[in-house]
Design a protein around this motif. Sequence first.
Motif, PDB file in Angstrom:
ATOM      1  N   TYR A 138      80.568   9.739  -3.901  1.00  0.00           N
ATOM      2  CA  TYR A 138      81.760   9.064  -4.407  1.00  0.00           C
ATOM      3  C   TYR A 138      81.412   7.828  -5.235  1.00  0.00           C
ATOM      4  O   TYR A 138      82.239   7.319  -5.977  1.00  0.00           O
ATOM      5  N   ASN A 139      80.181   7.309  -5.119  1.00  0.00           N
ATOM      6  CA  ASN A 139      79.738   6.160  -5.911  1.00  0.00           C
ATOM      7  C   ASN A 139      79.071   6.568  -7.229  1.00  0.00           C
ATOM      8  O   ASN A 139      78.684   5.710  -8.003  1.00  0.00           O
ATOM      9  N   ASN A 140      78.926   7.854  -7.477  1.00  0.00           N
ATOM     10  CA  ASN A 140      78.220   8.307  -8.665  1.00  0.00           C
ATOM     11  C   ASN A 140      78.880   7.786  -9.942  1.00  0.00           C
ATOM     12  O   ASN A 140      80.088   7.878 -10.112  1.00  0.00           O
ATOM     13  N   ASP A 141      78.073   7.220 -10.808  1.00  0.00           N
ATOM     14  CA  ASP A 141      78.499   6.743 -12.128  1.00  0.00           C
ATOM     15  C   ASP A 141      79.609   5.696 -12.063  1.00  0.00           C
ATOM     16  O   ASP A 141      80.454   5.623 -12.950  1.00  0.00           O
ATOM     17  N   ARG A 142      79.597   4.850 -11.040  1.00  0.00           N
ATOM     18  CA  ARG A 142      80.574   3.759 -10.941  1.00  0.00           C
ATOM     19  C   ARG A 142      79.925   2.389 -11.038  1.00  0.00           C
ATOM     20  O   ARG A 142      80.622   1.396 -11.238  1.00  0.00           O
ATOM     21  N   LEU A 143      78.619   2.308 -10.878  1.00  0.00           N
ATOM     22  CA  LEU A 143      77.928   1.026 -10.848  1.00  0.00           C
ATOM     23  C   LEU A 143      78.022   0.331 -12.203  1.00  0.00           C
ATOM     24  O   LEU A 143      77.681   0.916 -13.234  1.00  0.00           O
ATOM     25  N   SER A 144      78.509  -0.929 -12.198  1.00  0.00           N
ATOM     26  CA  SER A 144      78.620  -1.658 -13.454  1.00  0.00           C
ATOM     27  C   SER A 144      78.003  -3.060 -13.419  1.00  0.00           C
ATOM     28  O   SER A 144      77.841  -3.668 -14.454  1.00  0.00           O
ATOM     29  N   SER A 145      77.691  -3.575 -12.217  1.00  0.00           N
ATOM     30  CA  SER A 145      77.018  -4.876 -12.160  1.00  0.00           C
ATOM     31  C   SER A 145      76.288  -5.043 -10.834  1.00  0.00           C
ATOM     32  O   SER A 145      76.554  -4.321  -9.865  1.00  0.00           O
ATOM     33  N   LEU A 146      75.369  -6.003 -10.818  1.00  0.00           N
ATOM     34  CA  LEU A 146      74.498  -6.258  -9.669  1.00  0.00           C
ATOM     35  C   LEU A 146      74.453  -7.760  -9.420  1.00  0.00           C
ATOM     36  O   LEU A 146      74.513  -8.545 -10.372  1.00  0.00           O
ATOM     37  N   ARG A 147      74.299  -8.133  -8.164  1.00  0.00           N
ATOM     38  CA  ARG A 147      74.010  -9.532  -7.858  1.00  0.00           C
ATOM     39  C   ARG A 147      72.777  -9.576  -6.981  1.00  0.00           C
ATOM     40  O   ARG A 147      72.741  -8.970  -5.908  1.00  0.00           O
ATOM     41  N   PHE A 148      71.769 -10.311  -7.457  1.00  0.00           N
ATOM     42  CA  PHE A 148      70.518 -10.497  -6.731  1.00  0.00           C
ATOM     43  C   PHE A 148      70.532 -11.838  -6.009  1.00  0.00           C
ATOM     44  O   PHE A 148      71.013 -12.835  -6.539  1.00  0.00           O
ATOM     45  N   TYR A 149      69.964 -11.851  -4.820  1.00  0.00           N
ATOM     46  CA  TYR A 149      69.631 -13.086  -4.122  1.00  0.00           C
ATOM     47  C   TYR A 149      68.196 -12.903  -3.642  1.00  0.00           C
ATOM     48  O   TYR A 149      67.904 -11.995  -2.871  1.00  0.00           O
ATOM     49  N   CYS A 150      67.319 -13.785  -4.078  1.00  0.00           N
ATOM     50  CA  CYS A 150      65.893 -13.617  -3.778  1.00  0.00           C
ATOM     51  C   CYS A 150      65.391 -14.787  -2.929  1.00  0.00           C
ATOM     52  O   CYS A 150      65.178 -15.882  -3.438  1.00  0.00           O
ATOM     53  N   PRO A 151      65.218 -14.523  -1.616  1.00  0.00           N
ATOM     54  CA  PRO A 151      64.795 -15.599  -0.713  1.00  0.00           C
ATOM     55  C   PRO A 151      63.373 -16.077  -0.986  1.00  0.00           C
ATOM     56  O   PRO A 151      62.602 -15.440  -1.607  1.00  0.00           O
TER      57      PRO A 151
END
Length: 151
Positions: A138-151
Amino acid sequence: MTLNSFRLKTAAAAAASAVAGAALLFAAAPASAANAPYDGCPAWALCLYQNGGGTGSKVIVTPPSAGGNTKIVRLTNTHFLNGELADNQTSSWLNNSQCQIEFWDDPNGEMHPSDLDFASSWSWGRKADYGFGTSQSYNNDRLSSLRFYCP
Protein backbone atom coordinates in the motif's frame (compact mmCIF):
# COMPACT_ATOMS: atom_id res chain seq x y z
CA MET A 1 50.06 -30.54 -49.10
CA THR A 2 47.66 -29.88 -51.92
CA LEU A 3 45.68 -26.67 -52.35
CA ASN A 4 42.39 -28.47 -51.57
CA SER A 5 43.69 -29.99 -48.30
CA PHE A 6 45.06 -26.57 -47.31
CA ARG A 7 41.64 -25.00 -47.95
CA LEU A 8 39.90 -27.75 -45.96
CA LYS A 9 42.24 -27.31 -42.98
CA THR A 10 41.83 -23.51 -43.11
CA ALA A 11 38.03 -23.80 -43.29
CA ALA A 12 38.02 -26.29 -40.39
CA ALA A 13 40.20 -24.00 -38.26
CA ALA A 14 37.94 -21.02 -39.04
CA ALA A 15 34.83 -23.00 -38.13
CA ALA A 16 36.40 -24.17 -34.85
CA SER A 17 37.36 -20.59 -33.99
CA ALA A 18 33.83 -19.39 -34.71
CA VAL A 19 32.32 -22.10 -32.50
CA ALA A 20 34.76 -21.30 -29.66
CA GLY A 21 34.07 -17.57 -30.00
CA ALA A 22 30.30 -18.16 -29.89
CA ALA A 23 30.70 -20.35 -26.82
CA LEU A 24 32.64 -17.60 -25.04
CA LEU A 25 30.05 -15.01 -26.06
CA PHE A 26 27.16 -17.04 -24.67
CA ALA A 27 29.11 -18.03 -21.55
CA ALA A 28 29.72 -14.35 -20.76
CA ALA A 29 26.03 -13.38 -21.04
CA PRO A 30 25.15 -13.89 -17.33
CA ALA A 31 27.87 -11.45 -16.32
CA SER A 32 26.00 -8.69 -18.13
CA ALA A 33 22.73 -9.42 -16.32
CA ALA A 34 21.06 -6.85 -14.06
CA ASN A 35 22.55 -5.95 -10.69
CA ALA A 36 21.79 -8.11 -7.71
CA PRO A 37 18.99 -6.85 -5.43
CA TYR A 38 20.04 -3.92 -3.21
CA ASP A 39 23.37 -3.78 -5.04
CA GLY A 40 25.70 -0.79 -5.02
CA CYS A 41 24.56 1.10 -1.95
CA PRO A 42 27.61 2.70 -0.32
CA ALA A 43 28.25 3.07 3.39
CA TRP A 44 26.69 6.13 5.04
CA ALA A 45 23.90 6.36 2.47
CA LEU A 46 20.23 5.62 1.99
CA CYS A 47 19.43 4.02 -1.35
CA LEU A 48 15.97 4.26 -2.83
CA TYR A 49 15.14 1.75 -5.57
CA GLN A 50 12.61 2.29 -8.31
CA ASN A 51 11.35 -1.30 -8.23
CA GLY A 52 10.47 -3.73 -5.48
CA GLY A 53 13.10 -6.01 -3.99
CA GLY A 54 15.92 -3.47 -4.31
CA THR A 55 15.96 -3.64 -8.11
CA GLY A 56 15.74 -1.12 -10.89
CA SER A 57 17.39 2.27 -10.95
CA LYS A 58 18.38 3.85 -7.64
CA VAL A 59 18.89 7.15 -5.88
CA ILE A 60 21.79 7.44 -3.44
CA VAL A 61 20.87 9.92 -0.69
CA THR A 62 23.65 11.09 1.62
CA PRO A 63 22.43 11.81 5.16
CA PRO A 64 23.90 14.64 7.22
CA SER A 65 26.94 13.97 9.38
CA ALA A 66 26.55 12.42 12.81
CA GLY A 67 26.17 14.61 15.86
CA GLY A 68 22.47 15.36 16.15
CA ASN A 69 22.10 16.82 12.69
CA THR A 70 18.79 16.71 10.81
CA LYS A 71 18.01 17.01 7.13
CA ILE A 72 14.84 16.93 5.05
CA VAL A 73 15.05 15.63 1.50
CA ARG A 74 12.22 16.28 -0.94
CA LEU A 75 12.07 13.78 -3.77
CA THR A 76 10.45 16.36 -6.05
CA ASN A 77 14.02 17.52 -6.76
CA THR A 78 15.69 14.09 -6.79
CA HIS A 79 16.22 11.77 -9.75
CA PHE A 80 17.05 8.09 -10.13
CA LEU A 81 20.29 7.29 -11.94
CA ASN A 82 18.21 6.62 -15.08
CA GLY A 83 17.07 10.28 -14.99
CA GLU A 84 13.48 9.67 -13.87
CA LEU A 85 12.06 11.72 -11.01
CA ALA A 86 12.08 9.81 -7.69
CA ASP A 87 8.98 11.52 -6.27
CA ASN A 88 6.22 8.93 -5.85
CA GLN A 89 8.31 6.31 -7.68
CA THR A 90 10.18 4.49 -4.87
CA SER A 91 9.29 0.85 -4.33
CA SER A 92 12.07 -0.28 -1.95
CA TRP A 93 14.97 1.10 0.08
CA LEU A 94 18.14 0.15 1.98
CA ASN A 95 19.56 2.18 4.89
CA ASN A 96 23.36 1.94 5.20
CA SER A 97 23.65 4.80 7.68
CA GLN A 98 23.31 5.11 11.44
CA CYS A 99 20.57 7.72 11.01
CA GLN A 100 16.95 7.57 12.02
CA ILE A 101 14.79 8.13 8.94
CA GLU A 102 11.15 9.05 8.62
CA PHE A 103 9.60 8.27 5.25
CA TRP A 104 6.74 10.61 4.34
CA ASP A 105 3.97 10.94 1.81
CA ASP A 106 4.10 14.73 1.62
CA PRO A 107 2.96 15.45 -1.93
CA ASN A 108 2.67 19.22 -1.64
CA GLY A 109 5.66 19.86 0.61
CA GLU A 110 3.36 21.32 3.22
CA MET A 111 5.07 19.61 6.14
CA HIS A 112 1.83 17.89 7.15
CA PRO A 113 3.07 14.49 6.10
CA SER A 114 1.57 11.10 6.56
CA ASP A 115 4.18 8.66 7.82
CA LEU A 116 4.81 5.75 5.50
CA ASP A 117 7.72 4.09 7.23
CA PHE A 118 10.46 4.51 9.83
CA ALA A 119 14.04 3.32 10.22
CA SER A 120 15.44 3.59 13.73
CA SER A 121 18.95 4.83 14.46
CA TRP A 122 21.81 2.35 14.36
CA SER A 123 20.02 -0.16 12.15
CA TRP A 124 22.52 -0.55 9.32
CA GLY A 125 21.25 -2.69 6.48
CA ARG A 126 17.55 -2.26 7.24
CA LYS A 127 15.42 -2.70 4.11
CA ALA A 128 11.82 -2.21 3.12
CA ASP A 129 9.99 -3.41 0.06
CA TYR A 130 6.77 -1.78 -1.06
CA GLY A 131 6.55 -3.74 -4.31
CA PHE A 132 3.43 -5.51 -5.44
CA GLY A 133 2.55 -8.52 -3.33
CA THR A 134 4.49 -7.43 -0.24
CA SER A 135 3.01 -6.76 3.17
CA GLN A 136 3.59 -3.01 2.67
CA SER A 137 2.46 -2.75 -0.97
CA TYR A 138 0.00 0.00 0.00
CA ASN A 139 3.05 2.31 0.32
CA ASN A 140 4.29 1.60 -3.21
CA ASP A 141 5.11 4.76 -5.18
CA ARG A 142 3.90 7.14 -2.45
CA LEU A 143 7.20 8.25 -0.93
CA SER A 144 7.84 11.95 -1.55
CA SER A 145 10.11 13.15 1.28
CA LEU A 146 12.46 11.98 4.03
CA ARG A 147 13.62 13.35 7.35
CA PHE A 148 16.99 12.24 8.71
CA TYR A 149 18.17 12.52 12.29
CA CYS A 150 21.76 11.41 12.75
CA PRO A 151 22.87 10.90 16.36
